[in-house]
Design a protein around this motif. Structure first.
Motif, mmCIF file in Angstrom:
data_model
loop_
_atom_site.group_PDB
_atom_site.id
_atom_site.type_symbol
_atom_site.label_atom_id
_atom_site.label_comp_id
_atom_site.label_asym_id
_atom_site.label_seq_id
_atom_site.Cartn_x
_atom_site.Cartn_y
_atom_site.Cartn_z
ATOM 1 N N THR A 1 -19.202 13.609 4.657
ATOM 2 C CA THR A 1 -19.025 14.994 5.108
ATOM 3 C C THR A 1 -19.061 15.952 3.927
ATOM 4 O O THR A 1 -19.685 17.023 4.000
ATOM 5 N N TYR A 2 -18.418 15.574 2.815
ATOM 6 C CA TYR A 2 -18.467 16.428 1.620
ATOM 7 C C TYR A 2 -19.914 16.618 1.164
ATOM 8 O O TYR A 2 -20.349 17.742 0.876
ATOM 9 N N TYR A 3 -20.678 15.540 1.090
ATOM 10 C CA TYR A 3 -22.064 15.636 0.629
ATOM 11 C C TYR A 3 -22.922 16.462 1.572
ATOM 12 O O TYR A 3 -23.707 17.313 1.142
ATOM 13 N N ALA B 1 -12.611 20.317 -3.843
ATOM 14 C CA ALA B 1 -12.993 19.120 -3.094
ATOM 15 C C ALA B 1 -13.588 18.067 -4.029
ATOM 16 O O ALA B 1 -13.275 16.878 -3.934
ATOM 17 N N ARG B 2 -14.446 18.500 -4.960
ATOM 18 C CA ARG B 2 -15.024 17.535 -5.904
ATOM 19 C C ARG B 2 -13.949 16.980 -6.827
ATOM 20 O O ARG B 2 -13.952 15.783 -7.158
ATOM 21 N N ILE C 1 -11.092 18.962 3.865
ATOM 22 C CA ILE C 1 -12.391 19.310 3.283
ATOM 23 C C ILE C 1 -13.313 19.978 4.301
ATOM 24 O O ILE C 1 -13.870 21.057 4.027
ATOM 25 N N SER D 1 -11.603 7.886 3.633
ATOM 26 C CA SER D 1 -12.010 8.633 2.448
ATOM 27 C C SER D 1 -13.429 8.299 2.015
ATOM 28 O O SER D 1 -14.202 9.189 1.650
ATOM 29 N N ASP E 1 -15.334 24.415 -3.049
ATOM 30 C CA ASP E 1 -16.014 23.141 -3.243
ATOM 31 C C ASP E 1 -15.564 22.437 -4.514
ATOM 32 O O ASP E 1 -15.527 21.200 -4.578
ATOM 33 N N HIS F 1 -22.163 18.871 3.517
ATOM 34 C CA HIS F 1 -21.884 20.294 3.424
ATOM 35 C C HIS F 1 -22.202 20.865 2.053
ATOM 36 O O HIS F 1 -22.655 22.017 1.945
ATOM 37 N N SER F 2 -21.957 20.119 0.994
ATOM 38 C CA SER F 2 -22.090 20.663 -0.364
ATOM 39 C C SER F 2 -23.447 20.408 -0.992
ATOM 40 O O SER F 2 -23.884 21.167 -1.868
ATOM 41 N N ILE G 1 -12.201 14.179 -5.091
ATOM 42 C CA ILE G 1 -12.999 12.954 -5.080
ATOM 43 C C ILE G 1 -12.904 12.251 -6.427
ATOM 44 O O ILE G 1 -12.699 11.027 -6.512
ATOM 45 N N PHE H 1 -15.037 24.035 4.430
ATOM 46 C CA PHE H 1 -16.453 24.406 4.516
ATOM 47 C C PHE H 1 -16.714 25.409 5.641
ATOM 48 O O PHE H 1 -17.694 26.148 5.592
#
Length: 747
Positions: free
Chosen positions: A429-431, A385-386, A370, A421, A382, A433-434, A389, A374
Motif C-alpha cells: 500500500t505504501y508503494y 511513512a518511509r 499510512i 506490515s 510520506d 501510493h508513494s 519502514i 495518503f
C-alpha cells in the motif's frame, strides 16, 4: 541489514562531541544542559548550515532568537546509532558577531520509542559555503541548567522516556541565550570524542522535517474553579485534541507551586506527563517545553498568585490535512473529520499508537495509519511513512524476526502485525501510493527472510507462530488459525507483486503459488457451509474478523458472499483495530449500505462524543481495550474506506500516475472527495438523482483516470458527448487524461 540510504548516512565530521565537565557516565535522568558559543563570520556567506546531534532534544537560539523548537529525534535509527539534524541558518547568520545558544534535554532512560545512549552531550558543526566556519571565536561553554528538575511521584508510566518537568524560577539563569550575557563563570565544554564514537554511534541524518509550531496562542476559552485547598483551577480549553506546550504569565511571591497537566493526564488509565512551575518574586513568564496532549490544559494555581495570561503553543509533525470527504450524511462527515484529527495528533518522531500513554510505533497501527495519510495529508507525510519502514527493518533480529514497537529495546514479535506490515496493507500500500520503489528493493531480502520463518504442516495448513505475543486484536472470540492464514496469504500475494516490480519472476511465481496453495487448503479445511471456522473454534460463534480477512485474502468465493455478509451482520467482536477490515470486506462484496450502517452503529458513541478524536476501544479507559485511550489512530480506518471505497478513488499505478474512479454510494446521494496528490489534488464530486449519476472529476496534469460506470446501458456522456466506446460487451470504463470532466451516467 537492508541497503543503506546514502542520503541519510553521515560521511565526515570535523567537530567533536562535547559535554559537561565532571558529568558522570551514565548521565542522570532528565538532565538539562545550556551550551553557548560566540563567534564572528568574516565575510557575507551564501549558505550557512548547522549539523546538530544530541541525546535527546534541543532548542536552538541564534542571537537570542528561537530558531529550532525541539530539534532532534528520539534515538534509534538502528541499534547503536543516533540521529542528527541539518538546519539551514543562512537567514540568521550574516557577516559579523553572533551567539549560538542551545538548550539540551537528555531523557536518560529508555521507552517504547527511544533507546537512550546514557550520555547527555552535543555535537554541533557549522559550515559556511561548504567549509567549516572561518571564525574568530571562543570555545563552547556549558552549564547544567539550574532551574530544570524532576517532580515527585507519580512519574510517567514506564513506556515513556520523557520525565515530568519541574522548573524552579527562583534559580532562573536569566537571558542566557542572548548576546552579551556574562558566561565568564561557565566552564568550557569538554571534548568527548569524534563523530561515530560510542555511546552515540553512527550518525544518520534526520529524514523528516522539523516540527511546525505556532506562536503563543490564546485558549478557546478559560474556565475558573475555586478549590477547597486554597488553589484555583484554571482550565484552558483547546480547539481540539492537540500536542501543546503550556505557557503562563503570573505575578506574585516566590516559592509557590503551579501544577500543569492536561485533562488527558490519565489517558489510557496510567499517568502520562505533567509539569510544575515554582515561582520567583514578581512578574514572570514561562513555557514548559515538554509537550503534552488533550482537549484542555489544567493549571492549578495558588490563590495568592495573579494570573496575567495563560496560553499554549501547538506543535507537531509538519504535514497538514489537505484532503477531504463530505457527503449528505453528517455522521459520516464527522467520523472522517475525527479520524483525520486523530491521525494528526499521533504523528511526531514516529507514528504513535497514542500520544499519551505510550507514544509508541506499533506496526499494526502504522499499517492502518499510512493509507489514512495518503487520503488526508499533504505529501510531507510520506517521509514519516518511509522512516517507519526503515525503523521496522533496521531493528530486525539476526534470525530475520521482525518486532515492534520500534525503535526500542524490543525483540518480541507480534506475528500477525508483522505479516500485515510486510504484506498488502503495509509495504504494498505504501508503494502503490508513494511510488517509492526503493522501499521495496531495500526490504525485499528481509521480507523473504521473515516469510521463510513461517511453516506449513503435512496437510498444508499454516502452523501457529506464537512469537513474543500472539496478539490479533482486543476482545474475545478470535479465530487465530484463520486470521494467521489470511494475513500470511495477503503477505505472499503482496510479495509476488513486489517481486514482479523488482523483475524477479521466479520469486513472484513462488510467492503466488504459496498463496494459492494455502488459499485452497483454507477453503477445504475452514468452510463449513455458513462461514469460515477453524477446528479449534467449532463450539464458538463465527469470528467477524476471521470472516472479513478470509474475504480480503481471497479465500471466500463470490457464491459464499451472502453467508459471509450474514455472519458480519450477526457478529460484532472486533475492536476498532480490526473493524476496518470487517467494513472493507462488506464493501468488497458489494454490501455498501450494510457497511455504512455497521460503520455508523459501531462508531455511534464516538461520533456523538464531544471528544475530537477516536478511541482505542468501543469504551474509554478500560483494560478490555488495553487501557482504552481516547486518541488511537488505528480507529481511523473509515477515513480511508470513505475516500477509497465509497467515493471510489484509488491508485492503480504507483504514485497515482493512473487511478480508478469506481463509486459505490449505496444510499448516499452526494459525495465530494479531495485526494491530496501533488502538485495538484484529484477532485471528485458525485451527485445521484432519479435520472442517474453525475461525476465532476479533476484529473491533475501527468495523471490518467479510469472511470468505471455503474450503468448497464451504453448511455454515458463525457463533457456532454456520448462515450461511444461503451457497449454491453466491453468493460464499461472511460479512460480520461488530465483535465476537468463531467461524466453523466443515465439509469
Amino acid at each position: 541489514m537492508p541497503a543503506e540510504r546514502p542520503d541519510l548516512i553521515n560521511h565526515s565530521w570535523t567537530s567533536q562531541w562535547i559535554g559537561l565537565p565532571g558529568d558522570p557516565t551514565p548521565s542522570p535522568e532528565n538532565l538539562w544542559l545550556m551550551f553557548r558559543r560566540v563567534f564572528s563570520i568574516r565575510s557575507r556567506p551564501d549558505r550557512v548550515l548547522a549539523r546538530i546531534a544530541g541525546d535527546t532534544k534541543y532548542w536552538l537560539y541564534v542571537d537570542g532568537e528561537l530558531v529550532v523548537f525541539e530539534g532532534g529525534l528520539k534515538r534509534g535509527p538502528r541499534p547503536g546509532a543516533s540521529w542528527y539534524d541539518t538546519v539551514d541558518l543562512t537567514a540568521c547568520l550574516g557577516e559579523g558577531d553572533h551567539t549560538l545558544a542551545l538548550l539540551l534535554w537528555h531523557f536518560g532512560k529508555d521507552g517504547f520509542s527511544h533507546v537512550s545512549s546514557g550520555k547527555g552531550a552535543l555535537l554541533c558543526e557549522l559550515t559556511v559555503d561548504g567549509s567549516p566556519v572561518p571564525v574568530i571565536d571562543t570555545p563552547w561553554k556549558v552549564l547544567r541548567h539550574p532551574a530544570y528538575g524532576s517532580t515527585g511521584s507519580p512519574h510517567p508510566n514506564f513506556r515513556l522516556p520523557e520525565s515530568n518537568l519541574r522548573y524552579d524560577a527562583r534559580v532562573d539563569p536569566g537571558a542566557w541565550t542572548a548576546p552579551g550575557f556574562d558566561d565568564a563563570h561557565w566552564p568550557a565544554a569538554v571534548h568527548l570524542g569524534p563523530a561515530g564514537i560510542d555511546p552515540w554511534g553512527e550518525l544518520v541524518e534526520r529524514p523528516i522535517p522539523l516540527w511546525r509550531r505556532s506562536d503563543w496562542t490564546p485558549y478557546e476559552r478559560l474556565e475558573r474553579q475555586e478549590l477547597p485547598d486554597g488553589q484555583v483551577l484554571h482550565i484552558g480549553v483547546l480547539p481540539h485534541n492537540a500536542q501543546v506546550t503550556p505557557c503562563l504569565e503570573v505575578e506574585g511571591p516566590a516559592g509557590e507551586i503551579i501544577d500543569i497537566r492536561t485533562d488527558n493526564y490519565l489517558g489510557g488509565s496510567e499517568p502520562n506527563v505533567r509539569a510544575e512551575y515554582i515561582t520567583k518574586d514578581g512578574f514572570q513568564r514561562h513555557e514548559s517545553p515538554g509537550w503534552m496532549n488533550g482537549h484542555a490544559v489544567h493549571y492549578r494555581v495558588p490563590r495568592n498568585l495573579s494570573v496575567r495570561n495563560l496560553a499554549f503553543r501547538e506543535s507537531g509533525y509538519d504535514s497538514s490535512i489537505v484532503g477531504g470527504f463530505a457527503c449528505d450524511d453528517e455522521e459520516l462527515n464527522t467520523l472522517w473529520q475525527k479520524a483525520s484529527r486523530t491521525l494528526t495528533v499521533n504523528l511526531r518522531d514516529n507514528f504513535f499508537d497514542c500520544p499519551d500513554r505510550e507514544r509508541a510505533q506499533w506496526w499494526g497501527d502504522v499499517v492502518l495509519q499510512i493509507p489514512q495519510g495518503f487520503y488526508a495529508m499533504d505529501r510531507r507525510f510520506d517521509a514519516l511513512a518511509r522512516k517507519a519502514i526503515d525503523d521496522l527493518f533496521n531493528w530486525r533480529q539476526p534470525d530475520g524476526t521482525l518486532s515492534s514497537p520500534v525503535p526500542g529495546n524490543f525483540t518480541d514479535e507480534l506475528p500477525q502485525q508483522m505479516l500485515a506490515s510486510v504484506g498488502h496493507y503495509g509495504l504494498w500500500t505504501y508503494y502503490l501510493h508513494s511510488g517509492d520503489r526503493d522501499a521495496l528493493s531495500s526490504t525485499a531480502e528481509a521480507v523473504q527472510a521473515y516469510l521463510s520463518l513461517w511453516k506449513v504442516d503435512e496437510r498444508g495448513i499454516l502452523e501457529h507462530r506464537p512469537g513474543g505475543w500472539a496478539w490479533s486484536d482486543w476482545g474475545d472470540n478470535q479465530d487465530m488459525r484463520i486470521l494467521e492464514s489470511a494475513w500470511y496469504i495477503l503477505a505472499c500475494r503482496a510479495s509476488a507483486r513486489i517481486a514482479r516490480v523488482l523483475g524477479d519472476e521466479d520469486k513472484a511465481r513462488a510467492h503466488q503459488a504459496q498463496a494459492d496453495r494455502l488459499t485452497e487448503t483454507c477453503r477445504r479445511e475452514f468452510w463449513d457451509g455458513a462461514g469460515f471456522r477453524s477446528i479449534e473454534h467449532t463450539e464458538r460463534p463465527y469470528d467477524d474478523r476471521a470472516q472479513a480477512l478470509a474475504c480480503l485474502a481471497g479465500m471466500v468465493r463470490p457464491s459464499q458472499y451472502p453467508a459471509i455478509a450474514r455472519a458480519l451482520q450477526e457478529q460484532a467482536w472486533s475492536s476498532p483495530y480490526m473493524e476496518k477490515y470487517v467494513l472493507e470486506a462488506l464493501l468488497k462484496m458489494g454490501y455498501i449500505d450494510q457497511a455504512l450502517e455497521r460503520m455508523k452503529q459501531r462508531y455511534a458513541e464516538m461520533i456523538a462524543s464531544p471528544i475530537t478524536t477516536l478511541w482505542e476501544g468501543w469504551a474509554l479507559n478500560t483494560a478490555r481495550f488495553g487501557g482504552g485511550t481516547y486518541n488511537h489512530a488505528w480507529s481511523g480506518g473509515p477515513l480511508e474506506l470513505l475516500s477509497r471505497c465509497i467515493a471510489g478513488v484509488g491508485p492503480t499505478e504507483p504514485g497515482w500516475k493512473r487511478f480508478s474512479v469506481r463509486p459505490a454510494l449505496g444510499h448516499l446521494r452526494q459525495v465530494d472527495v479531495v485526494v491530496p496528490t501533488e502538485p495538484d489534488p484529484i477532485r471528485l464530486g458525485l451527485r445521484k438523482d432519479q435520472v442517474g449519476l453525475e461525476m465532476k472529476l479533476t484529473v491533475p496534469a501527468g495523471r490518467e483516470a479510469v472511470v468505471s460506470h455503474q450503468t448497464t446501458t451504453s448511455r454515458v456522456c463525457v463533457n456532454d458527448r456520448p462515450d461511444r466506446s461503451l457497449s454491453p460487451e466491453t468493460e464499461r470504463t472511460s479512460t480520461l487524461p488530465s483535465g476537468v470532466w463531467t461524466i453523466r451516467e443515465f439509469s
